[in-house]
Motif scaffolding. Structure first.
Motif, PDB file in Angstrom:
ATOM      1  N   MET A   1      72.104   9.875 -20.689  1.00 30.90           N
ATOM      2  CA  MET A   1      73.128   9.575 -19.678  1.00 30.90           C
ATOM      3  C   MET A   1      72.805  10.354 -18.396  1.00 30.90           C
ATOM      4  O   MET A   1      72.502  11.537 -18.443  1.00 30.90           O
ATOM      5  CB  MET A   1      74.495   9.980 -20.240  1.00 30.90           C
ATOM      6  N   ILE A   2      72.888   9.668 -17.261  1.00 33.74           N
ATOM      7  CA  ILE A   2      72.610  10.318 -15.980  1.00 33.74           C
ATOM      8  C   ILE A   2      73.881  10.959 -15.440  1.00 33.74           C
ATOM      9  O   ILE A   2      74.986  10.599 -15.845  1.00 33.74           O
ATOM     10  CB  ILE A   2      72.031   9.305 -14.962  1.00 33.74           C
ATOM     11  N   ASP A   3      73.724  11.887 -14.522  1.00 38.98           N
ATOM     12  CA  ASP A   3      74.917  12.556 -13.988  1.00 38.98           C
ATOM     13  C   ASP A   3      75.679  11.638 -13.025  1.00 38.98           C
ATOM     14  O   ASP A   3      75.157  10.623 -12.556  1.00 38.98           O
ATOM     15  CB  ASP A   3      74.556  13.899 -13.347  1.00 38.98           C
ATOM     16  N   LYS A   4      76.918  11.998 -12.772  1.00 37.16           N
ATOM     17  CA  LYS A   4      77.823  11.153 -11.979  1.00 37.16           C
ATOM     18  C   LYS A   4      77.337  10.943 -10.553  1.00 37.16           C
ATOM     19  O   LYS A   4      77.493   9.862  -9.994  1.00 37.16           O
ATOM     20  CB  LYS A   4      79.232  11.746 -11.973  1.00 37.16           C
ATOM     21  N   ASP A 158      77.180   0.524 -17.051  1.00 32.41           N
ATOM     22  CA  ASP A 158      76.617   1.879 -17.118  1.00 32.41           C
ATOM     23  C   ASP A 158      75.143   1.839 -17.527  1.00 32.41           C
ATOM     24  O   ASP A 158      74.310   2.526 -16.945  1.00 32.41           O
ATOM     25  CB  ASP A 158      77.396   2.740 -18.108  1.00 32.41           C
ATOM     26  N   GLU A 159      74.865   0.993 -18.495  1.00 28.52           N
ATOM     27  CA  GLU A 159      73.508   0.858 -19.018  1.00 28.52           C
ATOM     28  C   GLU A 159      72.537   0.349 -17.937  1.00 28.52           C
ATOM     29  O   GLU A 159      71.453   0.903 -17.754  1.00 28.52           O
ATOM     30  CB  GLU A 159      73.572  -0.151 -20.179  1.00 28.52           C
ATOM     31  N   VAL A 160      72.946  -0.683 -17.217  1.00 27.20           N
ATOM     32  CA  VAL A 160      72.057  -1.276 -16.203  1.00 27.20           C
ATOM     33  C   VAL A 160      71.894  -0.350 -15.000  1.00 27.20           C
ATOM     34  O   VAL A 160      70.797  -0.225 -14.452  1.00 27.20           O
ATOM     35  CB  VAL A 160      72.515  -2.690 -15.790  1.00 27.20           C
ATOM     36  N   VAL A 161      72.942   0.333 -14.594  1.00 28.29           N
ATOM     37  CA  VAL A 161      72.837   1.265 -13.462  1.00 28.29           C
ATOM     38  C   VAL A 161      71.914   2.426 -13.838  1.00 28.29           C
ATOM     39  O   VAL A 161      71.082   2.854 -13.027  1.00 28.29           O
ATOM     40  CB  VAL A 161      74.229   1.760 -12.999  1.00 28.29           C
ATOM     41  N   GLU A 162      72.038   2.906 -15.054  1.00 28.12           N
ATOM     42  CA  GLU A 162      71.159   3.987 -15.519  1.00 28.12           C
ATOM     43  C   GLU A 162      69.705   3.512 -15.545  1.00 28.12           C
ATOM     44  O   GLU A 162      68.796   4.238 -15.119  1.00 28.12           O
ATOM     45  CB  GLU A 162      71.593   4.455 -16.911  1.00 28.12           C
ATOM     46  N   ALA A 163      69.474   2.300 -16.024  1.00 26.53           N
ATOM     47  CA  ALA A 163      68.103   1.755 -16.069  1.00 26.53           C
ATOM     48  C   ALA A 163      67.523   1.628 -14.659  1.00 26.53           C
ATOM     49  O   ALA A 163      66.356   1.967 -14.432  1.00 26.53           O
ATOM     50  CB  ALA A 163      68.118   0.393 -16.762  1.00 26.53           C
ATOM     51  N   ILE A 164      68.329   1.175 -13.734  1.00 24.79           N
ATOM     52  CA  ILE A 164      67.869   1.034 -12.346  1.00 24.79           C
ATOM     53  C   ILE A 164      67.557   2.399 -11.756  1.00 24.79           C
ATOM     54  O   ILE A 164      66.544   2.577 -11.068  1.00 24.79           O
ATOM     55  CB  ILE A 164      68.912   0.272 -11.493  1.00 24.79           C
ATOM     56  N   ALA A 165      68.406   3.360 -11.994  1.00 28.59           N
ATOM     57  CA  ALA A 165      68.179   4.724 -11.481  1.00 28.59           C
ATOM     58  C   ALA A 165      66.852   5.264 -12.003  1.00 28.59           C
ATOM     59  O   ALA A 165      66.082   5.865 -11.239  1.00 28.59           O
ATOM     60  CB  ALA A 165      69.330   5.639 -11.881  1.00 28.59           C
ATOM     61  N   LYS A 166      66.570   5.019 -13.262  1.00 28.88           N
ATOM     62  CA  LYS A 166      65.305   5.496 -13.834  1.00 28.88           C
ATOM     63  C   LYS A 166      64.124   4.748 -13.216  1.00 28.88           C
ATOM     64  O   LYS A 166      63.095   5.354 -12.915  1.00 28.88           O
ATOM     65  CB  LYS A 166      65.312   5.335 -15.345  1.00 28.88           C
ATOM     66  N   LEU A 167      64.253   3.446 -13.046  1.00 26.77           N
ATOM     67  CA  LEU A 167      63.170   2.655 -12.458  1.00 26.77           C
ATOM     68  C   LEU A 167      62.900   3.041 -11.000  1.00 26.77           C
ATOM     69  O   LEU A 167      61.764   2.996 -10.546  1.00 26.77           O
ATOM     70  CB  LEU A 167      63.490   1.159 -12.549  1.00 26.77           C
ATOM     71  N   LEU A 168      63.940   3.400 -10.315  1.00 31.47           N
ATOM     72  CA  LEU A 168      63.781   3.783  -8.908  1.00 31.47           C
ATOM     73  C   LEU A 168      63.330   5.233  -8.746  1.00 31.47           C
ATOM     74  O   LEU A 168      62.999   5.667  -7.658  1.00 31.47           O
ATOM     75  CB  LEU A 168      65.101   3.595  -8.150  1.00 31.47           C
ATOM     76  N   ASN A 169      63.348   5.975  -9.853  1.00 34.66           N
ATOM     77  CA  ASN A 169      63.028   7.396  -9.805  1.00 34.66           C
ATOM     78  C   ASN A 169      63.886   8.122  -8.792  1.00 34.66           C
ATOM     79  O   ASN A 169      63.408   8.930  -8.004  1.00 34.66           O
ATOM     80  CB  ASN A 169      61.545   7.638  -9.501  1.00 34.66           C
TER      81      ASN A 169
END
Length: 172
Positions: A1-4, A158-169
């Motif tokens: 889980m990424i931070d807020k 939440d899942e898709v936003v987290e995946a995008i955040a990881k993909l965007l670094n």
């Protein structure tokens, strides 16, 4: 889980991305209208559809003779004036069209990374993003559309936003 904070920033980028896509559509529509206008102006110039105002004609529709140093009649001057007006209109239309094209290119450069990331996602995730960030639908409506509950839609977001955040670094 990424931070807020990272989650919030990623969501902000998604909202801006979909606003930008809408803006690009509007600008491209304007550009196509301007292209049509340019063609019509050019056609008018070729056909020289010049309207000489009624008061400039004599009652018998005979050309007036004027004493002037330019050696040109009112009709000739009026035609020149109308053609120059069309030339100015064409120049302004071309300038405005080019300005809009530059704006579209700039927006596309700004959103390129997130656009690429969204393209990597599956259809279900893309649909969820469009409903939430483009159409601004509620989680109830999203869940209904995806045949899931409100909380399931919330979790998928939440899942898709987290995946995008990881993909965007994305870093804080």
């Amino acid at each position: 889980m990424i931070d807020k904070d990272l989650f919030r920033k990623t969501e902000g980028r998604l909202y801006r991305y979909y606003r930008s896509i809408t803006e690009i559509d509007k600008l491209e529509y304007k550009i196509s209208l301007l292209e049509d206008q340019k063609q019509k102006i050019k056609q008018d110039m070729k056909e020289t559809n010049i309207f000489i105002e009624e008061e400039s004609r004599s009652i018998t529709y005979e050309e007036r003779v004027q004493n002037s140093s330019s050696c040109s009649s009112y009709a000739e001057k009026e035609m020149i004036r109308q053609i120059e007006k069309l030339e100015r209109e064409l120049k302004d239309t071309i300038r405005y069209s080019l300005k809009l094209k530059v704006k579209v290119r700039d927006i596309k450069k700004e959103i390129a990374d997130i656009e690429y990331t969204v393209r990597l996602l599956g259809k279900e995730y893309k649909d969820l993003l469009e409903m939430k960030y483009r159409d601004k639908k509620s989680f109830e409506a999203i869940g209904e559309k995806l045949h899931a509950s409100k909380s399931a839609a919330f979790d998928k977001r939440d899942e898709v936003v987290e995946a995008i955040a990881k993909l965007l670094n994305v870093r804080i």
